[in-house]
Each structure stands twice: as structure tokens, then as C-alpha cells.
Design an enzyme around this catalytic site. Structure first.
Site, short mmCIF file in Angstrom:
data_model
loop_
_atom_site.label_atom_id
_atom_site.label_comp_id
_atom_site.label_asym_id
_atom_site.label_seq_id
_atom_site.Cartn_x
_atom_site.Cartn_y
_atom_site.Cartn_z
CG ASP A 1 -5.68 0.22 3.85
OD1 ASP A 1 -5.69 -0.85 4.47
OD2 ASP A 1 -4.79 1.09 4.00
CG HIS B 1 -5.09 10.42 2.91
ND1 HIS B 1 -6.15 10.25 3.79
CD2 HIS B 1 -4.13 9.55 3.32
CE1 HIS B 1 -5.84 9.29 4.67
NE2 HIS B 1 -4.62 8.85 4.40
CD GLU C 1 -6.43 4.51 4.78
OE1 GLU C 1 -5.77 3.73 4.06
OE2 GLU C 1 -5.92 5.28 5.61
CD GLU D 1 -5.52 2.77 -0.05
OE1 GLU D 1 -4.72 2.16 -0.80
OE2 GLU D 1 -5.35 2.89 1.18
CE LYS E 1 -3.58 2.20 7.51
NZ LYS E 1 -4.41 3.04 6.63
CG ASP F 1 -2.11 0.93 1.03
OD1 ASP F 1 -2.46 1.25 -0.13
OD2 ASP F 1 -2.70 1.35 2.05
MN MN Z 1 -4.14 2.82 2.91
#
Ligand code: MN
Length: 433
Positions: A239, A140, A205, A207, A259, A133
Site C-alpha cells: 500500500d 504498526h 506498507e 500488508e 494512498k 484497507d
Molecule cells: Mn495501508
């Protein structure tokens, strides 16, 4: 042919004899994403989305309808082999599929190989060897950095290095699979010692995911001019993040249990070819920012390397669904808010000789717009939990509650092109176990 040029498969006048493909929000005949699907009693197999249907690729191959070189690759229970195809062969496959699904002369032969998408279960498209990642969403990075370091939101390396970390491949899951609220260590500011228990700051998140196609040998970097040839496609990636665990554990080695408990992807692999009409120039860097180092600099990449996609996040709570409320759109913004292109992150990842493999997954990092209506996480939308969001039911949210469902969407739109979408990336939060 270059990776940003178009051909007859992008022609807006081309239509499919699959009626539902016409003006389909995600899967008109100009898209043709690959996926791995099953219907009851069937092993997972390769398919292509067309309108509300899924085309059975092994069936097409067995009927002799596909190029001989790619037909054997359609037989597997994962798409790693198809992903590893050189771009020229992937383009040839796309042209053939486009022809089969648009020319009425092929309808009688191909129609029996279509399944209704509602009857299909979509699986992870690849055996993901590694997941990495990145952190290239510039707004952000500024927003989050400002919460920790108001005077100095970006660390000095940010404008030189596409920042990333190695994530966890085993917990990547396809859209629709619920996630369980994780337990972990968090240390409230006023507490002397950390607690162990369910996260109270669960976040999403927004993404993009990048599927690696052709790999590189260990010790052999990928030049920036060749990076696009190593990308097999794109997906959406959520995420999921436990912000309280993250704040306590992240120094000095970076994200870990905050995460890696679950990451959701959209299951369709949208090819680089399908996105060719939506390639745009990488936005100019702000005045005074350094130019990328030479190994990350390429004029074609700067001219055509960004993605003209609109990204969206929707939330529905259990009470909203019970009350018949439509999901609430939390944000909408362009994918071009990336400080580095996807080609640059591929090249950077392999720049030390690290070997990427077919089916590896890269995340861009959270993509936020400059303004609040385009923020890609609740951490940003709620200003670190200080400013709640009000839902149509009157409920409020700073972070996610059990029963909340988050859906990510992406859509390509460009003058003279038929819009395409990625399909949804959706999952619901289950209580901690
Ligand atoms: Mn992330």
C-alpha cells in the site's frame, strides 16, 4: 473438513513430476495458487503455478481433466467466477490438480499444457469491485500513533473496532508494474501554506491481501463462524503511501490521495487450503484488553484463525543494481502481529449488511513486528524520517527515491509441512511526471 485441516494434497511426501517443483521456494505441489496469465499473442487465462511452470487451466478443462462443475469457470478472462466457488468445490479442484501434477500416469496428457513461467505475463487475477484497507497491525498502529500522539498512540476504538477505510480498486496493479511518484499537496511544518508537487516522503506498507470469494447479499451479515468460507485466497499487498500528503489531508475523513495512486499486489492467489498447515492460534490479547464483542468472537477463529507466515521486505536502489549489490533486507517478521484475524475483518466489514462480492480485495494494514527489524514501513524504520538507513552503496534513505525497487515476500513454514511462498510483490519507483 474444516478450513484448517489438511489432506493428501498437503502430504510432505507428495512430489510432482514437474522437476522444478521439488523444494521450490514458492510453488511446490503443496501450494497450487491460481493466477491469470498470458503468453505472447494469447488472451489472459487462468493458470496454476507449479515450480517454474504455469499450468493452463482452460486447456485442462477442455481436455476433460477437471471436475465438470468447475470446468466452465476456468474459461473466463478473470478469476472472479473461480473465486466464488464454494469451498467444497475449490477443495475438489485442488485435489484433482494435485493428482494430475503428482501422479506420473497423467504426465503425458498434462505436460503439453505447461508454460515456462518466465514466458508468462501475470495479470491482476480478478476484476476488483472494491478494495478496503484495514489497520490491524497492532505494532504498526502503536508506532505510527506514537509519532502523532506520544502519550496516547492507540485511539479508544482500536481494541473494539477493526479500523478500516474504503480504498481505490482502479489503481491496484500486479507485481512488476512501476509506480509513478505522485504529485500532491503537502504542508511543511514551517510553511504558512501548502505546496503542490512530487511527494518527498514516499513509503511502502507491508500488508497481506485477502480475496473475497463467496459474496453476501446486501443487508445480510456474515457470521464470524462462516467468515472463512467467504475467503478465496491471499496475496501480498504493498500500500504505497505519500506520508507528507497523508499528514496534511487525513483529517477528518482519513486517507485519500496519499494512498490511492498505486497499490501493488502479488498476482498469485494462495488458497485457504494451501495455508491450512500454517494456521495458528490468534495470539492472546494483552492483560486488561477487552474481549472482542460477541459478533467477532468465535473459538475456532481464536484457535486456528491466525496465519503462520514470515513476511519480508527488500530494497534495491538504482546504484545498488548498477554495482551488482544484492537487495537489502529491510525487515522480517511474522504475520501473526495482527490484533484482529482475517475472519474478523471480513465479518466486521459485512456486519452492517455491506455486501462483499467475489474478487473484492481487503488489505490487513501494515504488519510490523514489535522490534525494529520487523517494521513494515519506512515511516517506522526511519522514525518519521529522523533516522536514515544506510544502503550497501553508502547511500542513505529515510523515504524512497526514484529508481528504488521494493519487494515483499511471504513464506509459510510449519513442522511437518512443506514450506510454501506467495511469489514476489515487487515494483520500482519512476520519477514524477
Ligand atoms: Mn495501508
Amino acid at each position: 473438513m474444516s478450513w484448517w485441516t489438511t489432506d493428501e494434497t498437503h502430504d510432505p511426501r507428495r512430489t510432482s513430476w514437474v522437476e522444478s517443483a521439488q523444494e521450490h521456494q514458492d510453488f511446490p505441489v503443496q501450494n497450487l495458487p491460481f493466477g491469470l496469465f498470458s503468453i505472447e499473442g494469447m488472451r489472459p487465462r487462468a493458470g496454476v503455478a507449479i515450480g517454474d511452470m504455469v499450468l493452463d487451466l482452460p486447456a485442462c478443462a477442455n481436455a476433460g481433466l477437471l471436475p465438470a462443475a468447475v470446468a466452465p469457470l476456468c474459461a473466463g478472462e478473470v478469476l472472479n467466477g473461480l473465486m466464488a466457488l464454494p469451498a467444497t468445490q475449490r477443495v475438489a479442484l485442488r485435489r484433482r490438480l494435485s493428482e494430475l501434477l503428482s501422479d506420473p500416469a497423467h504426465r503425458a496428457a498434462v505436460e503439453p499444457m505447461l508454460h515456462a513461467a518466465v514466458d508468462c505475463t501475470l495479470h491482476l487475477p480478478a476484476r476488483i469491485g472494491d478494495y478496503t484497507d484495514f489497520y490491524v497491525g497492532i505494532h504498526h498502529a502503536n508506532n505510527i500513533g506514537r509519532q502523532f500522539r506520544p502519550d496516547n498512540p492507540l485511539l479508544p476504538n482500536y481494541k473494539y473496532v477493526p479500523i478500516g477505510y474504503h480504498g481505490r480498486a482502479s489503481s491496484v496493479r500486479p507485481s512488476g508494474e512501476p509506480l509513478v511518484r505522485p504529485r500532491g499537496q503537502r504542508k511543511p511544518p514551517e510553511a504558512d501554506a501548502p505546496l503542490f508537487g512530487p511527494t518527498v516522503r514516499l513509503d511502502y506498507e507491508l500488508e497481506l491481501g485477502v480475496w473475497i470469494g463467496l459474496g453476501n447479499d446486501l443487508g445480510t451479515p456474515i457470521p464470524i463462524g462462516q467468515a472463512a468460507a467467504h475467503i478465496a485466497g491471499f496475496c501480498l499487498l504493498n500500500d504505497w503511501s505519500a506520508r507528507d500528503f497523508q499528514a496534511w489531508e487525513y483529517q477528518p475523513l482519513g486517507p485519500f490521495l496519499a494512498k490511492n495512486f498505486h497499490s501493488t499486489i502479488s498476482p498469485w492467489v494462495v488458497t485457504p487450503e494451501a495455508l491450512a498447515p500454517f494456521r495458528i492460534a490468534q495470539p492472546a490479547r494483552p492483560e486488561g484488553d477487552p474481549a472482542p464483542l460477541a459478533y467477532l468472537s468465535d473459538s475456532d477463529d481464536q484457535t486456528h484463525g491466525a496465519l503462520g507466515l514470515a513476511l519480508e521486505v527488500e530494497l534495491s536502489s538504482a546504484a545498488m543494481r548498477a554495482g551488482g549489490h544484492a537487495p537489502l533486507r529491510l525487515s522480517r517478521g511474522p504475520a501473526s502481529n495482527m490484533y484482529w484475524t482475517v475472519q474478523q475483518i471480513v465479518t466486521h466489514h459485512a456486519s452492517n449488511g455491506c455486501n462483499l462480492q467475489p474478487g473484492d480485495l481487503l488489505g490487513t494494514g501494515t504488519i510490523s513486528a514489535l522490534g525494529r527489524d520487523g517494521y513494515g514501513s519506512l515511516m517506522e524504520l526511519s522514525s518519521g524520517g529522523r533516522e536514515p538507513i544506510t544502503l550497501p552503496t553508502g547511500e542513505t534513505r529515510t523515504f524512497l527515491e526514484d529508481g528504488d525497487e521494493v519487494t515483499l515476500r511471504a513464506r509459510g513454514e510449519a513442522d511437518g509441512a512443506v514450506p510454501i511462498g506467495f511469489g514476489e510483490c515487487r515494483a520500482r519507483v519512476l520519477p514524477a511526471q
